[in-house]
Design a protein around this motif. Structure first.
Motif, PDB file in Angstrom:
ATOM      1  N   GLU A 117      13.217  13.548  98.491  1.00  0.00           N
ATOM      2  CA  GLU A 117      13.823  12.255  98.826  1.00  0.00           C
ATOM      3  C   GLU A 117      14.779  11.800  97.725  1.00  0.00           C
ATOM      4  OE1 GLU A 117      11.076   9.227 100.101  1.00  0.00           O
ATOM      5  OE2 GLU A 117       9.938  10.666 101.287  1.00  0.00           O
ATOM      6  N   ALA A 118      14.415  12.042  96.472  1.00  0.00           N
ATOM      7  CA  ALA A 118      15.285  11.672  95.354  1.00  0.00           C
ATOM      8  C   ALA A 118      16.590  12.466  95.417  1.00  0.00           C
ATOM      9  CB  ALA A 118      14.574  11.899  94.021  1.00  0.00           C
ATOM     10  N   VAL A 119      16.497  13.743  95.758  1.00  0.00           N
ATOM     11  CA  VAL A 119      17.702  14.569  95.897  1.00  0.00           C
ATOM     12  C   VAL A 119      18.560  14.057  97.052  1.00  0.00           C
ATOM     13  CG1 VAL A 119      18.536  16.885  96.512  1.00  0.00           C
ATOM     14  CG2 VAL A 119      16.697  16.621  94.835  1.00  0.00           C
ATOM     15  N   ARG A 120      17.906  13.697  98.167  1.00  0.00           N
ATOM     16  CA  ARG A 120      18.649  13.173  99.319  1.00  0.00           C
ATOM     17  C   ARG A 120      19.376  11.878  98.951  1.00  0.00           C
ATOM     18  NH1 ARG A 120      14.777  14.030 102.955  1.00  0.00           N
ATOM     19  NH2 ARG A 120      13.948  11.935 102.872  1.00  0.00           N
ATOM     20  N   LEU A 121      18.711  10.978  98.220  1.00  0.00           N
ATOM     21  CA  LEU A 121      19.338   9.735  97.784  1.00  0.00           C
ATOM     22  C   LEU A 121      20.521  10.032  96.871  1.00  0.00           C
ATOM     23  CD1 LEU A 121      19.456   6.645  97.508  1.00  0.00           C
ATOM     24  CD2 LEU A 121      17.817   6.852  95.641  1.00  0.00           C
ATOM     25  N   LYS A 122      20.343  10.965  95.947  1.00  0.00           N
ATOM     26  CA  LYS A 122      21.435  11.354  95.043  1.00  0.00           C
ATOM     27  C   LYS A 122      22.626  11.870  95.845  1.00  0.00           C
ATOM     28  CE  LYS A 122      21.564  15.437  93.536  1.00  0.00           C
ATOM     29  NZ  LYS A 122      22.739  16.118  94.022  1.00  0.00           N
ATOM     30  N   ASP A 123      22.357  12.696  96.854  1.00  0.00           N
ATOM     31  CA  ASP A 123      23.432  13.255  97.666  1.00  0.00           C
ATOM     32  C   ASP A 123      24.185  12.168  98.439  1.00  0.00           C
ATOM     33  OD1 ASP A 123      22.722  15.741  96.718  1.00  0.00           O
ATOM     34  OD2 ASP A 123      21.637  16.335  98.540  1.00  0.00           O
ATOM     35  N   VAL A 124      23.443  11.219  99.015  1.00  0.00           N
ATOM     36  CA  VAL A 124      24.083  10.116  99.753  1.00  0.00           C
ATOM     37  C   VAL A 124      24.948   9.279  98.808  1.00  0.00           C
ATOM     38  CG1 VAL A 124      23.616   7.950 100.970  1.00  0.00           C
ATOM     39  CG2 VAL A 124      22.363  10.009 101.590  1.00  0.00           C
TER      40      VAL A 124
ATOM     41  N   TYR B 115      24.180   5.945  91.391  1.00  0.00           N
ATOM     42  CA  TYR B 115      24.319   7.401  91.423  1.00  0.00           C
ATOM     43  C   TYR B 115      23.871   8.015  90.101  1.00  0.00           C
ATOM     44  CZ  TYR B 115      26.497  12.006  91.803  1.00  0.00           C
ATOM     45  OH  TYR B 115      26.723  13.362  91.819  1.00  0.00           O
ATOM     46  N   GLU B 116      24.281   7.394  88.991  1.00  0.00           N
ATOM     47  CA  GLU B 116      23.866   7.896  87.673  1.00  0.00           C
ATOM     48  C   GLU B 116      22.343   7.836  87.521  1.00  0.00           C
ATOM     49  OE1 GLU B 116      26.163   5.478  85.009  1.00  0.00           O
ATOM     50  OE2 GLU B 116      27.777   6.954  84.927  1.00  0.00           O
ATOM     51  N   ARG B 117      21.719   6.749  87.983  1.00  0.00           N
ATOM     52  CA  ARG B 117      20.250   6.637  87.919  1.00  0.00           C
ATOM     53  C   ARG B 117      19.593   7.709  88.792  1.00  0.00           C
ATOM     54  NH1 ARG B 117      21.391   1.211  88.242  1.00  0.00           N
ATOM     55  NH2 ARG B 117      20.746   1.114  90.415  1.00  0.00           N
ATOM     56  N   ALA B 118      20.182   7.966  89.969  1.00  0.00           N
ATOM     57  CA  ALA B 118      19.634   8.987  90.864  1.00  0.00           C
ATOM     58  C   ALA B 118      19.749  10.377  90.227  1.00  0.00           C
ATOM     59  CB  ALA B 118      20.346   8.955  92.220  1.00  0.00           C
ATOM     60  N   LEU B 119      20.853  10.643  89.545  1.00  0.00           N
ATOM     61  CA  LEU B 119      21.005  11.919  88.844  1.00  0.00           C
ATOM     62  C   LEU B 119      19.925  12.080  87.780  1.00  0.00           C
ATOM     63  CD1 LEU B 119      24.862  12.218  88.273  1.00  0.00           C
ATOM     64  CD2 LEU B 119      23.433  13.732  89.637  1.00  0.00           C
TER      65      LEU B 119
END
Length: 185
Positions: A75-82, A113-117
Motif C-alpha cells: 500500500e505504501a508503494v501504491r501511495l508513492k506511485d500515485v 511524495y517525499e514522505r512516501a519515498l
C-alpha cells in the motif's frame, strides 16, 4: 458533534467565544491560522474520523504479521506511485510558492511524495533486515506440510491410499482451485 469553543482567553481575561478550528483547540485569532497548528488540527481530525470508523467495524485479528507487513508495504508503494504521477504532472513554477511570510514553501503534493519515498525506503530496509521473503516461504512451506498431513489423514480415514493416482489427481485439482491469495494469509 458540535464544534468546540476556543480555549484561549482574551486580553481582558475572559474566555474567547469564537469556535475553534476543526480538529483544533483555538480559533484563527488565537493561533488557529498558523500553518503548524492547522496541520496538526488536520491530522487530529483525520485520526478522529478514522477512530469513529473503527468503532463501526469489527476488528479482524492478524493471522500472519509477515503477510500484513508485506500488504502494508504494498500500500505504501501504491501511495508513492500515485503521488509520483501527481508530482510528474507539476510544472516547474508550481513546485515552490511564496508563503505569506515571505519565505518559500514546497508544494504539499511534493512534500507528501517525499514522505512516501522515505516510508517505502524504510519498509524495504525493514523487510530486507527481517528476511521477509525467506520467512514467508518458510511459513507457507510449514502450512503446506500441515495441509498435506491433513489430506493424507482424510484419505486414509475414507479407506483409500494416498499414493493412489486417482486420489492424487483429485487432491492436485482441488489444491490448484484454491486462489493463491488465500494460501498463507
Amino acid at each position: 458533534m458540535t464544534q468546540p469553543r476556543c480555549r484561549a482567553t482574551t486580553r481582558a481575561g475572559v474566555p474567547c467565544k469564537r469556535f475553534a478550528i476543526r480538529g483544533g483547540a483555538v480559533c484563527p485569532a488565537h493561533g488557529g491560522s498558523a500553518k503548524h497548528v492547522k496541520r496538526a488540527a488536520r491530522t487530529r481530525d483525520a485520526e478522529a474520523k478514522a477512530a469513529r470508523l473503527l468503532t463501526s467495524v469489527d476488528a479482524v485479528p492478524v493471522a500472519n504479521p509477515l503477510v500484513l507487513l508485506a500488504q502494508v508495504a504494498g500500500e505504501a508503494v501504491r501511495l508513492k506511485d500515485v503521488l509520483g504521477v501527481i508530482v510528474d504532472q507539476l510544472r516547474p513554477e508550481e513546485i515552490r510558492s511564496l508563503s505569506p511570510f515571505g519565505g518559500e514553501e514546497l508544494r504539499a503534493d511534493l512534500a507528501a511524495y517525499e514522505r512516501a519515498l522515505d516510508r517505502v525506503g524504510k519498509f524495504a530496509v525493514n523487510m530486507a533486515r527481517l528476511n521477509l521473503d525467506e520467512r514467508l516461504v518458510a511459513v507457507n512451506e510449514a502450512l503446506m506440510a500441515q495441509l498435506v498431513q491433513v489430506i493424507r489423514g482424510i484419505v486414509m480415514d475414507l479407506g483409500h491410499s494416498p499414493t493412489d493416482p486417482a486420489v492424487s489427481a483429485i487432491v492436485t485439482r482441488r489444491l490448484r482451485a484454491v486462489p493463491s491469495s488465500e494460501v498463507g494469509s
